[in-house]
Design a protein around this motif. Structure first.
Motif, PDB file in Angstrom:
ATOM      1  N   VAL A 132      -4.607 -11.764  21.027  1.00  0.00           N
ATOM      2  CA  VAL A 132      -5.446 -12.026  20.119  1.00  0.00           C
ATOM      3  C   VAL A 132      -4.961 -12.420  18.892  1.00  0.00           C
ATOM      4  O   VAL A 132      -3.985 -12.150  18.366  1.00  0.00           O
ATOM      5  CB  VAL A 132      -6.809 -11.786  20.313  1.00  0.00           C
ATOM      6  N   PRO A 133      -4.455 -14.183  18.626  1.00  0.00           N
ATOM      7  CA  PRO A 133      -3.501 -14.553  17.273  1.00  0.00           C
ATOM      8  C   PRO A 133      -5.024 -14.064  15.990  1.00  0.00           C
ATOM      9  O   PRO A 133      -5.468 -14.656  15.231  1.00  0.00           O
ATOM     10  CB  PRO A 133      -3.645 -15.324  17.488  1.00  0.00           C
ATOM     11  N   ALA A 134      -4.514 -12.386  15.802  1.00  0.00           N
ATOM     12  CA  ALA A 134      -5.239 -11.937  14.566  1.00  0.00           C
ATOM     13  C   ALA A 134      -4.095 -11.137  13.462  1.00  0.00           C
ATOM     14  O   ALA A 134      -3.683 -10.457  14.220  1.00  0.00           O
ATOM     15  CB  ALA A 134      -6.508 -11.637  15.117  1.00  0.00           C
ATOM     16  N   CYS A 135      -4.063 -10.876  12.497  1.00  0.00           N
ATOM     17  CA  CYS A 135      -3.484 -10.386  11.761  1.00  0.00           C
ATOM     18  C   CYS A 135      -4.176  -9.663  10.362  1.00  0.00           C
ATOM     19  O   CYS A 135      -5.389 -10.012  10.479  1.00  0.00           O
ATOM     20  CB  CYS A 135      -2.081 -10.462  11.880  1.00  0.00           C
ATOM     21  N   CYS A 136      -4.080  -8.795   9.960  1.00  0.00           N
ATOM     22  CA  CYS A 136      -4.247  -7.721   8.761  1.00  0.00           C
ATOM     23  C   CYS A 136      -3.790  -7.839   7.616  1.00  0.00           C
ATOM     24  O   CYS A 136      -2.326  -7.474   7.555  1.00  0.00           O
ATOM     25  CB  CYS A 136      -5.434  -6.425   8.737  1.00  0.00           C
ATOM     26  N   THR A 137      -4.946  -8.275   6.269  1.00  0.00           N
ATOM     27  CA  THR A 137      -3.531  -7.653   4.783  1.00  0.00           C
ATOM     28  C   THR A 137      -5.601  -7.415   4.102  1.00  0.00           C
ATOM     29  O   THR A 137      -6.085  -7.353   4.170  1.00  0.00           O
ATOM     30  CB  THR A 137      -3.123  -8.944   4.571  1.00  0.00           C
ATOM     31  N   VAL A 138      -4.750  -6.815   3.092  1.00  0.00           N
ATOM     32  CA  VAL A 138      -5.358  -5.912   2.667  1.00  0.00           C
ATOM     33  C   VAL A 138      -4.666  -5.518   1.376  1.00  0.00           C
ATOM     34  O   VAL A 138      -3.967  -5.552   0.723  1.00  0.00           O
ATOM     35  CB  VAL A 138      -5.850  -4.182   2.927  1.00  0.00           C
ATOM     36  N   ASP A 139      -6.177  -5.766   0.360  1.00  0.00           N
ATOM     37  CA  ASP A 139      -6.067  -6.435  -1.095  1.00  0.00           C
ATOM     38  C   ASP A 139      -5.497  -4.875  -2.001  1.00  0.00           C
ATOM     39  O   ASP A 139      -6.032  -3.638  -1.384  1.00  0.00           O
ATOM     40  CB  ASP A 139      -6.456  -6.963  -2.201  1.00  0.00           C
ATOM     41  N   ALA A 140      -6.099  -4.929  -3.673  1.00  0.00           N
ATOM     42  CA  ALA A 140      -6.211  -3.776  -4.040  1.00  0.00           C
ATOM     43  C   ALA A 140      -7.868  -2.854  -3.763  1.00  0.00           C
ATOM     44  O   ALA A 140      -9.043  -2.969  -4.609  1.00  0.00           O
ATOM     45  CB  ALA A 140      -6.155  -3.727  -5.122  1.00  0.00           C
ATOM     46  N   GLY A 141      -8.238  -2.692  -2.471  1.00  0.00           N
ATOM     47  CA  GLY A 141      -9.483  -1.910  -2.256  1.00  0.00           C
ATOM     48  C   GLY A 141      -9.206  -1.505  -0.838  1.00  0.00           C
ATOM     49  O   GLY A 141      -8.320  -1.680  -0.148  1.00  0.00           O
ATOM     50  N   PRO A 142     -10.458  -1.085  -0.313  1.00  0.00           N
ATOM     51  CA  PRO A 142     -10.380  -0.296   1.026  1.00  0.00           C
ATOM     52  C   PRO A 142     -10.862  -2.063   2.295  1.00  0.00           C
ATOM     53  O   PRO A 142     -10.533  -1.737   3.787  1.00  0.00           O
ATOM     54  CB  PRO A 142     -11.629   0.643   1.227  1.00  0.00           C
TER      55      PRO A 142
ATOM     56  N   HIS B  13       0.498  -1.445   0.043  1.00  0.00           N
ATOM     57  CA  HIS B  13      -0.011  -0.366   0.329  1.00  0.00           C
ATOM     58  C   HIS B  13       0.552   1.352   0.400  1.00  0.00           C
ATOM     59  O   HIS B  13       0.600   2.457  -1.022  1.00  0.00           O
ATOM     60  CB  HIS B  13      -0.844  -0.217   1.478  1.00  0.00           C
ATOM     61  N   ALA B  14       1.846   1.499   0.605  1.00  0.00           N
ATOM     62  CA  ALA B  14       2.997   2.039   0.577  1.00  0.00           C
ATOM     63  C   ALA B  14       3.325   2.701  -1.319  1.00  0.00           C
ATOM     64  O   ALA B  14       3.930   3.676  -1.521  1.00  0.00           O
ATOM     65  CB  ALA B  14       3.893   1.984   1.478  1.00  0.00           C
ATOM     66  N   VAL B  15       3.711   1.553  -1.078  1.00  0.00           N
ATOM     67  CA  VAL B  15       4.339   1.339  -2.796  1.00  0.00           C
ATOM     68  C   VAL B  15       2.813   2.669  -3.533  1.00  0.00           C
ATOM     69  O   VAL B  15       2.865   3.287  -4.488  1.00  0.00           O
ATOM     70  CB  VAL B  15       4.670  -0.052  -3.447  1.00  0.00           C
ATOM     71  N   MET B  16       1.433   1.418  -3.523  1.00  0.00           N
ATOM     72  CA  MET B  16       0.535   2.532  -4.098  1.00  0.00           C
ATOM     73  C   MET B  16       0.524   3.824  -4.131  1.00  0.00           C
ATOM     74  O   MET B  16      -0.056   4.972  -4.624  1.00  0.00           O
ATOM     75  CB  MET B  16      -1.033   1.599  -3.915  1.00  0.00           C
ATOM     76  N   ARG B  17       0.162   4.126  -2.081  1.00  0.00           N
ATOM     77  CA  ARG B  17      -0.097   5.390  -2.715  1.00  0.00           C
ATOM     78  C   ARG B  17       1.040   6.260  -2.925  1.00  0.00           C
ATOM     79  O   ARG B  17       0.593   7.720  -2.830  1.00  0.00           O
ATOM     80  CB  ARG B  17       0.115   5.585  -0.789  1.00  0.00           C
ATOM     81  N   THR B  18       2.592   6.146  -3.568  1.00  0.00           N
ATOM     82  CA  THR B  18       2.791   6.920  -3.794  1.00  0.00           C
ATOM     83  C   THR B  18       3.479   6.783  -5.639  1.00  0.00           C
ATOM     84  O   THR B  18       4.534   6.914  -5.700  1.00  0.00           O
ATOM     85  CB  THR B  18       4.328   6.703  -3.001  1.00  0.00           C
ATOM     86  N   SER B  19       2.916   5.933  -5.702  1.00  0.00           N
ATOM     87  CA  SER B  19       3.019   5.710  -7.787  1.00  0.00           C
ATOM     88  C   SER B  19       2.383   6.898  -8.248  1.00  0.00           C
ATOM     89  O   SER B  19       1.651   8.093  -7.623  1.00  0.00           O
ATOM     90  CB  SER B  19       2.190   4.374  -8.027  1.00  0.00           C
ATOM     91  N   ASN B  20       2.434   7.005  -9.709  1.00  0.00           N
ATOM     92  CA  ASN B  20       2.194   8.527 -10.016  1.00  0.00           C
ATOM     93  C   ASN B  20       1.545   8.173 -11.095  1.00  0.00           C
ATOM     94  O   ASN B  20       1.924   7.573 -12.719  1.00  0.00           O
ATOM     95  CB  ASN B  20       3.789   8.894 -10.012  1.00  0.00           C
ATOM     96  N   PRO B  21      -0.167   8.154 -11.142  1.00  0.00           N
ATOM     97  CA  PRO B  21      -1.087   8.794 -10.476  1.00  0.00           C
ATOM     98  C   PRO B  21      -1.135   8.051  -9.076  1.00  0.00           C
ATOM     99  O   PRO B  21      -0.919   6.604  -9.286  1.00  0.00           O
ATOM    100  CB  PRO B  21      -1.852   9.031 -10.460  1.00  0.00           C
ATOM    101  N   PRO B  22      -1.462   8.267  -8.145  1.00  0.00           N
ATOM    102  CA  PRO B  22      -1.106   7.517  -7.038  1.00  0.00           C
ATOM    103  C   PRO B  22      -2.365   6.960  -6.633  1.00  0.00           C
ATOM    104  O   PRO B  22      -3.379   7.325  -6.691  1.00  0.00           O
ATOM    105  CB  PRO B  22      -0.839   8.760  -5.420  1.00  0.00           C
ATOM    106  N   LEU B  23      -2.717   5.564  -6.235  1.00  0.00           N
ATOM    107  CA  LEU B  23      -3.504   4.740  -5.955  1.00  0.00           C
ATOM    108  C   LEU B  23      -3.480   4.999  -4.167  1.00  0.00           C
ATOM    109  O   LEU B  23      -3.127   3.939  -3.457  1.00  0.00           O
ATOM    110  CB  LEU B  23      -3.432   3.174  -6.320  1.00  0.00           C
ATOM    111  N   HIS B  24      -5.339   5.533  -3.949  1.00  0.00           N
ATOM    112  CA  HIS B  24      -4.955   5.276  -2.353  1.00  0.00           C
ATOM    113  C   HIS B  24      -6.753   4.688  -2.398  1.00  0.00           C
ATOM    114  O   HIS B  24      -7.781   4.476  -2.598  1.00  0.00           O
ATOM    115  CB  HIS B  24      -5.556   6.768  -1.460  1.00  0.00           C
ATOM    116  N   TYR B  25      -6.897   3.417  -1.982  1.00  0.00           N
ATOM    117  CA  TYR B  25      -7.052   2.648  -1.906  1.00  0.00           C
ATOM    118  C   TYR B  25      -8.104   2.098  -0.644  1.00  0.00           C
ATOM    119  O   TYR B  25      -9.874   1.396  -0.566  1.00  0.00           O
ATOM    120  CB  TYR B  25      -7.290   0.478  -2.133  1.00  0.00           C
TER     121      TYR B  25
END
Ligand code: DP6
Length: 350
Positions: A301-311, A269-281
């Motif tokens: 609590v054994p839980a973690c997150c991941t986010v694809d190209a979306g919110p 997501h750091a790459v997406m947000r800093t691409s040109n044009p930026p992608l803020h999903y």
């Protein structure tokens, strides 16, 4: 729902086709149905070195999502003068049909034929829910179309074929937890299972926050990845992250898994947000889910997150904690719905 989908196979397999006539004239052109599951990437694919062949810049690692599926029936028909693609009962035209047709052109070239196809497909999960439907779509289509045209590809070649339709589709062919090796060329860029679906009791709680269609899809996003000054940094240590993730899965070390999965998602997501044009999903609620899950993990609590190209946020949790974490997630602002998926099998013929 899945039973319902599967019951429909016989109806759409028979539609508009005289089986006796067909089997006399061209026994190879029978309708063939296949089912495939979407997958969630733990180590992400973002950016291609060959966009046309979908040769990725890095290897990636994912889990197939059981309970969510695409069911596709393909039938090649010498009477057709173009490909037909029906999705959820609707005749598809425009760019989506062109993408399917380009993929079918590749299948035809492998089989050395120019016969057009009738393809009918259905998902049992909602569009825009943060689940990449192109993965299950092209995995199911690769399996159905290749068999329908008379090709008998092994798992590796099916994965290579699915990759041509959508990169992540290559990972929906093998079973369970799957690695897609970037490879050096079309020949060795394919996915394989690192452990079967029943190996580790993980659950993916998919928090649906926003179902508005994406402003830039994955294919457009891959093309922008190299415009980010952070992409070389993301790529520099991706091999180490993949190794850490693979090892964490194999030894079932949730803490190590959680750390590397979140790091890899944030790097993408750091790459997406800093691409040109930026992608803020993301939407603001994305950050709220991420922040809460991190806090719960600090509490044990054994839980973690991941986010694809979306919110929408995929919350990965050990199954013993899925009910409690699901209940807490449902209380968070903006969570419209939670879909639950378990490690799933690879693509199969129906
Ligand atoms: C963010 O496989 O959907 O989900 O090859 O253009 O169809 P195309 O892209 P796609 O990209 C997936 C991107 C991702 C990360 C991942 O699944 O690895």
């Amino acid at each position: 729902m899945i039973g319902l989908l599967r019951n429909q196979i016989s109806s759409y397999s028979n539609r508009g086709i005289n089986h006796n006539e067909l089997s006399m004239k061209s026994p190879e052109f029978q309708p063939i149905s296949a089912v495939a599951h979407p997958n969630i990437a733990f180590i992400k694919y973002w950016g291609n070195r060959d966009q046309e062949l979908r040769l990725p810049l890095n290897s990636s690692l994912s889990m197939n999502l059981s309970g969510l599926e695409t069911l596709t029936t393909a039938r090649f028909d010498p009477a057709l003068d173009h490909d037909i693609f029906i999705l959820s009962g609707e005749n598809v035209v425009g760019p989506a049909l062109e993408r399917v047709s380009r993929f079918l052109d590749h299948v035809r070239s492998l089989a050395n034929t120019n016969v057009y196809a009738h393809v009918e497909s259905q998902n049992n999960f909602p569009a825009g829910a943060g689940i990449a439907s192109s993965a299950s779509a092209f995995a199911a289509l690769a399996m159905a179309a290749s068999h329908a045209i008379g090709l008998n590809l092994d798992e590796k070649d099916l994965s290579r074929l699915a990759r041509r339709g959508s990169g992540s589709a290559s990972r929906s062919i093998p079973n369970g937890f799957v690695e897609w090796q970037a490879g050096t060329s079309d020949a060795d860029s394919f996915a394989f299972s690192i452990s079967p679906a029943d190996y580790w009791d993980l659950v993916d709680l998919i928090c649906v926050l926003d179902t508005t269609p994406k402003f830039v899809g994955s294919t457009g996003g891959h093309a922008l990845a190299s415009s980010s000054p952070l992409q070389p940094l993301r790529l520099a240590h991706v091999k180490d992250r993949l190794e850490q993730c693979r090892k964490a899965i194999l030894v079932k070390d949730f803490e190590s898994f959680a750390q590397v999965v979140e790091e890899d998602s944030h790097l993408m997501h750091a790459v997406m947000r800093t691409s040109n044009p930026p992608l803020h999903y993301w939407v603001p609620e994305t950050e709220i889910v991420l922040w809460n899950v991190l806090t719960w993990r600090k509490e044990g609590v054994p839980a973690c997150c991941t986010v694809d190209a979306g919110p929408n946020v995929h919350v990965l949790v050990l199954s013993d904690y899925a009910a409690a974490v699901g209940a807490r997630l449902a209380e968070l602002p903006g969570v419209q719905k939670i879909l639950k998926a378990y490690p799933g099998p690879g693509a199969s013929l129906v």
